[in-house]
Motif scaffolding. Structure first.
Motif, PDB file in Angstrom:
ATOM      1  N   THR A 126       0.819  -1.261   0.113  1.00  0.00           N
ATOM      2  CA  THR A 126       0.074  -0.030  -0.114  1.00  0.00           C
ATOM      3  C   THR A 126       0.937   1.317   0.248  1.00  0.00           C
ATOM      4  OG1 THR A 126      -1.702  -1.110   1.283  1.00  0.00           O
ATOM      5  CG2 THR A 126      -1.787   1.317   1.225  1.00  0.00           C
ATOM      6  N   PHE A 127       1.970   1.216   0.788  1.00  0.00           N
ATOM      7  CA  PHE A 127       2.713   2.432   1.039  1.00  0.00           C
ATOM      8  C   PHE A 127       4.049   2.813   0.180  1.00  0.00           C
ATOM      9  CE2 PHE A 127       0.124   1.890   4.805  1.00  0.00           C
ATOM     10  CZ  PHE A 127      -0.764   2.795   4.609  1.00  0.00           C
ATOM     11  N   ALA A 128       4.483   1.531  -0.399  1.00  0.00           N
ATOM     12  CA  ALA A 128       5.873   1.690  -1.021  1.00  0.00           C
ATOM     13  C   ALA A 128       5.715   2.614  -2.323  1.00  0.00           C
ATOM     14  CB  ALA A 128       5.961   0.316  -1.810  1.00  0.00           C
ATOM     15  N   THR A 177      -1.448  -1.728  -3.785  1.00  0.00           N
ATOM     16  CA  THR A 177      -2.850  -2.164  -3.278  1.00  0.00           C
ATOM     17  C   THR A 177      -3.488  -1.145  -2.913  1.00  0.00           C
ATOM     18  OG1 THR A 177      -1.723  -4.254  -2.425  1.00  0.00           O
ATOM     19  CG2 THR A 177      -3.872  -3.688  -1.494  1.00  0.00           C
ATOM     20  N   GLU A 178      -4.745  -0.970  -3.293  1.00  0.00           N
ATOM     21  CA  GLU A 178      -5.661   0.116  -2.825  1.00  0.00           C
ATOM     22  C   GLU A 178      -6.900  -0.433  -2.322  1.00  0.00           C
ATOM     23  OE1 GLU A 178      -6.425   3.576  -5.488  1.00  0.00           O
ATOM     24  OE2 GLU A 178      -4.112   3.666  -5.900  1.00  0.00           O
ATOM     25  N   THR A 208      10.627   6.762   6.118  1.00  0.00           N
ATOM     26  CA  THR A 208       9.932   5.663   5.321  1.00  0.00           C
ATOM     27  C   THR A 208       8.820   5.884   4.421  1.00  0.00           C
ATOM     28  OG1 THR A 208       8.910   5.440   7.549  1.00  0.00           O
ATOM     29  CG2 THR A 208      10.466   3.802   7.311  1.00  0.00           C
ATOM     30  N   LEU A 209       8.637   7.234   4.193  1.00  0.00           N
ATOM     31  CA  LEU A 209       7.651   7.856   3.396  1.00  0.00           C
ATOM     32  C   LEU A 209       7.951   9.072   2.675  1.00  0.00           C
ATOM     33  CD1 LEU A 209       4.650   6.846   2.792  1.00  0.00           C
ATOM     34  CD2 LEU A 209       3.775   8.959   4.154  1.00  0.00           C
ATOM     35  N   GLY A 210       8.121   8.937   1.368  1.00  0.00           N
ATOM     36  CA  GLY A 210       8.600  10.134   0.591  1.00  0.00           C
ATOM     37  C   GLY A 210       7.274  10.716   0.384  1.00  0.00           C
ATOM     38  N   PRO A 211       7.587  12.151  -0.329  1.00  0.00           N
ATOM     39  CA  PRO A 211       6.199  12.793  -0.801  1.00  0.00           C
ATOM     40  C   PRO A 211       5.722  12.197  -1.990  1.00  0.00           C
ATOM     41  CG  PRO A 211       8.487  13.742  -1.629  1.00  0.00           C
ATOM     42  CD  PRO A 211       8.727  12.580  -0.947  1.00  0.00           C
ATOM     43  N   VAL A 212       4.462  12.932  -2.502  1.00  0.00           N
ATOM     44  CA  VAL A 212       3.975  12.435  -3.608  1.00  0.00           C
ATOM     45  C   VAL A 212       4.501  13.153  -4.820  1.00  0.00           C
ATOM     46  CG1 VAL A 212       1.776  11.340  -2.973  1.00  0.00           C
ATOM     47  CG2 VAL A 212       1.668  13.844  -3.669  1.00  0.00           C
ATOM     48  N   ILE A 213       4.285  12.814  -6.155  1.00  0.00           N
ATOM     49  CA  ILE A 213       5.136  13.537  -7.243  1.00  0.00           C
ATOM     50  C   ILE A 213       5.026  14.998  -7.210  1.00  0.00           C
ATOM     51  CG2 ILE A 213       3.360  13.029  -9.035  1.00  0.00           C
ATOM     52  CD1 ILE A 213       7.191  12.792  -9.713  1.00  0.00           C
ATOM     53  N   GLU A 232      -8.563   4.705  -9.586  1.00  0.00           N
ATOM     54  CA  GLU A 232      -7.210   4.663  -9.088  1.00  0.00           C
ATOM     55  C   GLU A 232      -6.700   5.939  -8.325  1.00  0.00           C
ATOM     56  OE1 GLU A 232      -4.005   5.054 -11.797  1.00  0.00           O
ATOM     57  OE2 GLU A 232      -2.894   3.209 -11.025  1.00  0.00           O
ATOM     58  N   VAL A 233      -6.505   6.010  -7.005  1.00  0.00           N
ATOM     59  CA  VAL A 233      -6.040   7.195  -6.378  1.00  0.00           C
ATOM     60  C   VAL A 233      -4.509   7.327  -6.754  1.00  0.00           C
ATOM     61  CG1 VAL A 233      -5.976   8.344  -4.279  1.00  0.00           C
ATOM     62  CG2 VAL A 233      -7.912   6.822  -4.711  1.00  0.00           C
ATOM     63  N   PHE A 234      -3.642   6.482  -6.798  1.00  0.00           N
ATOM     64  CA  PHE A 234      -2.385   6.748  -6.806  1.00  0.00           C
ATOM     65  C   PHE A 234      -1.503   7.400  -5.846  1.00  0.00           C
ATOM     66  CE2 PHE A 234       1.458   6.680 -10.098  1.00  0.00           C
ATOM     67  CZ  PHE A 234       1.372   5.069 -10.054  1.00  0.00           C
ATOM     68  N   GLY A 235      -2.006   7.008  -4.524  1.00  0.00           N
ATOM     69  CA  GLY A 235      -1.416   7.680  -3.304  1.00  0.00           C
ATOM     70  C   GLY A 235      -1.292   6.738  -2.223  1.00  0.00           C
ATOM     71  N   PRO A 236      -0.754   7.119  -1.035  1.00  0.00           N
ATOM     72  CA  PRO A 236      -0.465   6.207   0.115  1.00  0.00           C
ATOM     73  C   PRO A 236      -1.877   5.933   0.802  1.00  0.00           C
ATOM     74  CG  PRO A 236       0.089   8.404   0.782  1.00  0.00           C
ATOM     75  CD  PRO A 236      -0.370   8.470  -0.755  1.00  0.00           C
ATOM     76  N   VAL A 237      -2.765   5.155   0.250  1.00  0.00           N
ATOM     77  CA  VAL A 237      -3.961   5.071   0.667  1.00  0.00           C
ATOM     78  C   VAL A 237      -4.774   3.696   0.196  1.00  0.00           C
ATOM     79  CG1 VAL A 237      -5.162   6.369  -1.217  1.00  0.00           C
ATOM     80  CG2 VAL A 237      -6.306   6.004   0.896  1.00  0.00           C
TER      81      VAL A 237
END
Ligand code: NAD
Length: 484
Positions: A278-280, A289-290, A324-329, A388-393
């Motif tokens: 989910t969070f990679a 995975t969403e 362990t978590l970067g930003p979105v683009i 598709e959200v394409f984020g950490p969710v």
């Protein structure tokens, strides 16, 4: 300030208007890229065409594949620069770039060099009326000039999945990287020239999509095949642009990937696996995975454990080993994901964790960071469970029994990938056989063997990448019949 130029026939192209490239971790401009106008795209396609008629077109396959292995070595030799460039362009964690994005990019060239060497042709002995018979055998020839239009989420890796098999089969390529992430493709062009690739074999043109460089390339009459990875809507536009030329087209598109966690699963492994899937890369891998479905007896414990795992993620400097978590683009992508966070609440979701923007010190405050988020309680008609959200969710819902799990997983217009978590081997195989997706991972995620096919079903894609499927896409088969 770094400049990323288009590269045609191993020469940088210094003209063309510039556009800014932002570092998603800080929001600051970290480079300028030079846009390829339609006239520059013409030059790139002409250079690629000319190279097909030059030494590259006459090169024996063994020499060509030796060059591919040299490209892989050149990537290894420039490893740190490629990692840093990828991290500044995308905001991905340096650890992820070091472990996955860059080394697997080098690996693509080695694997496709090996595979192309052992690609088999067909041969048939054919009876003829007079009795002497005939022999039919096949030859493979390059498709020609390949346009490769690439996304921003794993810029070098996605590019190599296209370019390595295309070059292995003797094609020439014009690559259009995402305008968000022009860096590593530019460096790769430099490495290709150093490795001895003849001019015009690998060309890079920078710029946007619709109404810009991407559209000019997709509709170019001098292109013979198009390979694209990105969003479904873009896939449709490219398919329409390519229709008049009847070009071969491979589209790898989005997903809304389900995870099915059965009550007999190893809970710790399933939680760790789903946290990763989910969070990679902050949820920005097309295979992320969403939608998570958990068999009811395990539901409460699973939700508590995954929520703890999400809360433990630490956002911040992508280069720091404890991040362990970067930003979105980009800021735009964050606004898009936040819109889904809001929509989920309007649709009655229970927000288990996240839902907002984390508080971070400078310079990360200016970055496009967003909280990892888990929802439950949405009904299947919510947009948040369909798009598709394409984020950490991800959304987590319970199910009862195998049949319902399969039905829920298949309730999507997408069909890219799924994961199944169960200790029952027969069940994993039964369920995998019923899921309408191109890839199923059982008790794992993102184990990618480049020899295996990779493709989406439904709206997740047209065509196939990976292994011989990629080599076949990037070549034309010729049948020769000899009357004996
Ligand atoms: P995108 O579709 O916005 O852009 C991809 C590329 O297409 C970019 O280079 C862009 O400039 C170009 N483009 C955009 N419009 C165009 C047009 N009209 N004509 C020609 N080119 C055009 O995708 P993105 O946002 O960069 O990437 C994220 C998406 O990619 C997600 O949907 C993700 O699921 C998908 N993806 C799929 C796979 C897969 O293998 N299935 C892998 C990675 C990413």
């Amino acid at each position: 300030m770094r400049h990323f130029f288009s590269v045609i026939a191993n020469e940088v192209v210094a003209d063309g208007p510039t556009f800014e490239v932002h570092d998603p971790a800080t929001g600051r401009v970290h480079a300028l890229a030079h846009e390829a106008t339609p006239a520059i795209v013409d030059r790139a396609v002409e250079a690629a065409r000319a190279a097909l008629r030059g030494p590259w077109g006459r090169m024996p396959a063994t020499a060509r594949l030796t060059l591919l292995r040299r490209i892989a070595d050149a990537i290894d030799a420039r490893f740190d620069d490629l990692v840093a460039t990828e991290v500044h362009d995308t905001g991905m964690l340096a650890g992820f770039a070091r472990r996955v994005a860059i080394p697997r990019g080098a690996e693509s060239f080695r694997v496709f060099a090996d595979l192309a060497q052992s690609l088999m042709n067909e041969c048939f002995e054919t009876p003829t009326p007079e009795g002497a018979g005939a022999l039919n055998y096949t030859l493979r020839r390059p498709a020609g000039v390949v346009a490769a239009i690439c996304p921003w989420n794993l810029p070098l890796l996605m590019l190599t999945w296209k370019v390595a098999p295309a070059l292995a089969m003797g094609n020439t390529v014009v690559v259009k990287p995402s305008e968000e992430t022009p860096g590593t493709a530019t460096l790769l062009a430099e490495l290709m020239a150093q490795a001895g690739l003849p001019p015009g074999v690998f060309n890079v043109v920078h710029g946007g999509g619709a109404g810009s460089t991407g559209a000019a390339l997709a509709s170019h009459p001098g292109v013979d095949a198009i390979t694209f990875t990105g969003e479904c809507a873009t896939g449709r536009a490219i398919r329409a642009a390519a229709a008049p030329s009847l070009n071969a087209l491979c589209c790898e598109l989005g997903g809304k990937n389900p995870a099915l966690v059965f009550a007999d699963a190893d809970l710790d492994a399933a939680v760790a696996g789903c946290a990763r899937s989910t969070f990679a890369n902050t949820g920005q891998v097309c295979l992320c995975t969403e939608r998570i479905y958990v068999e009811r007896p395990l539901f409460t414990r699973f939700v508590a454990a995954l929520t703890r795992a999400a809360r433990a993620l630490k956002a911040g400097d992508p280069f720091a080993p404890d991040t362990t978590l970067g930003p979105v683009i980009s800021a735009d992508q964050r606004a898009r994901v936040l819109e889904y966070y809001r929509q989920a609440q309007l649709d009655g979701a229970e927000v288990l964790t996240g839902g907002g923007i984390p508080e971070l010190p400078e310079p990360w405050r200016g970055g496009s960071f967003i909280e990892p988020t888990l929802w439950t309680g949405l009904s299947t008609d919510s947009r948040c469970l369909q798009d598709e959200v394409f984020g950490p969710v991800a959304h987590i819902a319970p199910f009862d029994g195998e049949e319902e799990a399969i039905a829920l997983a298949n309730e999507s217009r997408y069909g890219l990938a799924a994961t199944v978590w169960s200790r029952d081997g027969a069940r994993t195989m039964r369920v995998a056989a019923s899921l309408e997706v191109g890839t199923v991972w059982c008790n794992g995620w993102l184990i990618r063997d480049l020899r295996a096919p990779f493709a989406g079903m439904k709206q997740s894609g047209v065509g196939r990448e990976g292994g011989r499927h990629a080599l076949e896409f990037f070549s034309r088969v010729r049948n020769v019949c000899i009357q004996l």
